[in-house]
Design an enzyme around this catalytic site. Sequence first.
Site, short mmCIF file in Angstrom:
data_model
loop_
_atom_site.label_atom_id
_atom_site.label_comp_id
_atom_site.label_asym_id
_atom_site.label_seq_id
_atom_site.Cartn_x
_atom_site.Cartn_y
_atom_site.Cartn_z
N LYS A 1 -68.09 31.84 -76.97
CA LYS A 1 -68.21 30.24 -75.70
C LYS A 1 -67.08 30.52 -75.28
CE LYS A 1 -68.49 25.50 -74.63
NZ LYS A 1 -68.75 24.45 -75.29
N GLY B 1 -68.67 15.27 -73.06
CA GLY B 1 -67.91 14.47 -74.44
C GLY B 1 -68.39 13.06 -73.41
N ALA C 1 -72.90 20.58 -72.81
CA ALA C 1 -71.98 19.60 -72.27
C ALA C 1 -72.49 17.82 -71.17
CB ALA C 1 -70.62 19.50 -71.33
N GLY C 2 -72.60 17.48 -71.99
CA GLY C 2 -73.00 15.58 -71.53
C GLY C 2 -74.08 14.95 -71.31
N ASN D 1 -72.95 18.54 -79.00
CA ASN D 1 -71.94 17.89 -80.10
C ASN D 1 -72.09 16.46 -79.93
OD1 ASN D 1 -69.45 19.25 -81.06
ND2 ASN D 1 -69.92 17.53 -81.59
N SER D 2 -70.89 15.87 -79.35
CA SER D 2 -70.69 14.14 -79.15
C SER D 2 -72.22 13.48 -79.29
CB SER D 2 -70.71 14.28 -78.38
OG SER D 2 -69.11 14.44 -77.97
#
Lengths: 255, 67
Positions: A96, A157, A183-184, A205-206
């Site tokens: 990535k 995040g 992301a986001g 992830n987050s």
Amino acid sequence: MLKIGKYQLESRLLLGTGKFQDFTTQKKAVEASGTEILTFAVRRMNIFEQNQPDLLAELDVHQYKLLPNTAGASTAEEAVRIAKLAKASGLCDMVKVEVIGCPKTLLPDPVETLKASEALLAEGFIVLPYTSDDVVLARRLEELGVHAIMPAASPIGSGQGIINPLNLSLIIEQASIPVIVDAGIGTASDATRAMELGADGVLLNSAVSGANDPIKMAKAMRLAIESGRYSYEAGRIAKKRYASASSPIEGMSTV
Amino acid sequence: MTLTINGVEKEIADTILTVEDLIHFFDWGHRVVIVEVNQTILTKDQHGSTTLRNGDQVEIVSFVGGG
């Protein structure tokens, strides 16, 4: 079936491994997500600490395909070095590409991302660049020969969800390689929406690691992504200004 | 001999001859570690054959959690 380079994947969820509270929760969350691809970062070992946690051993990573990121890089040169370090492990050939251009927003540097992607393709990597939602940049990356494009839904995040669905849908429409929204993502409905726009997958992830119950959220994400994909394939109905009765008008027993 | 490992100067016993010896010295033999010596990245099968010399710059990295 999601195809990235030579890999064929049943799951359309790619899961990050950062910021989990403990290994037990993380392992269960990874299992609940149904993911086949886990992302990692590459960092220096602490030479003064013998008993450092061994994430790879804890997660039994041989069950998964590893997608190392180049997080920490702010130039193409740094990203290429991190990718080569990761590949030298002998455990992975995907990367990535993540070249951050702004420490506050963590938005990617488009010029360095492009350069790093080109160099890593020449080295034989399976290249998945993390990009902004710029439509022309996505096309330029595809022209280079990257194996998937990973536009952000919103800053890393931030949990803001999809802030520019138009750009994402334009990227998806023009692409002939997989588009993975990265992301986001804040909650399950964000992931569903990404899939309904026609994304081929979601990397998050987050949203899982930071949830009150990461294991339950991992399951929610799995179902959300499956649901969004089914919905996209089924095709939504057109929006109408006025109501349209579902029940027939004929045969009503009115007096 | 003195090596710079991950940016830190460290005195290493003369019994440590190769990168593989160094990894065992840290007791990281069971882990996935990636080593770079003087900006040259090594694959695992090169660890045993790469000898260390006084003043070498050694980077030892691994995978950690990340998104």
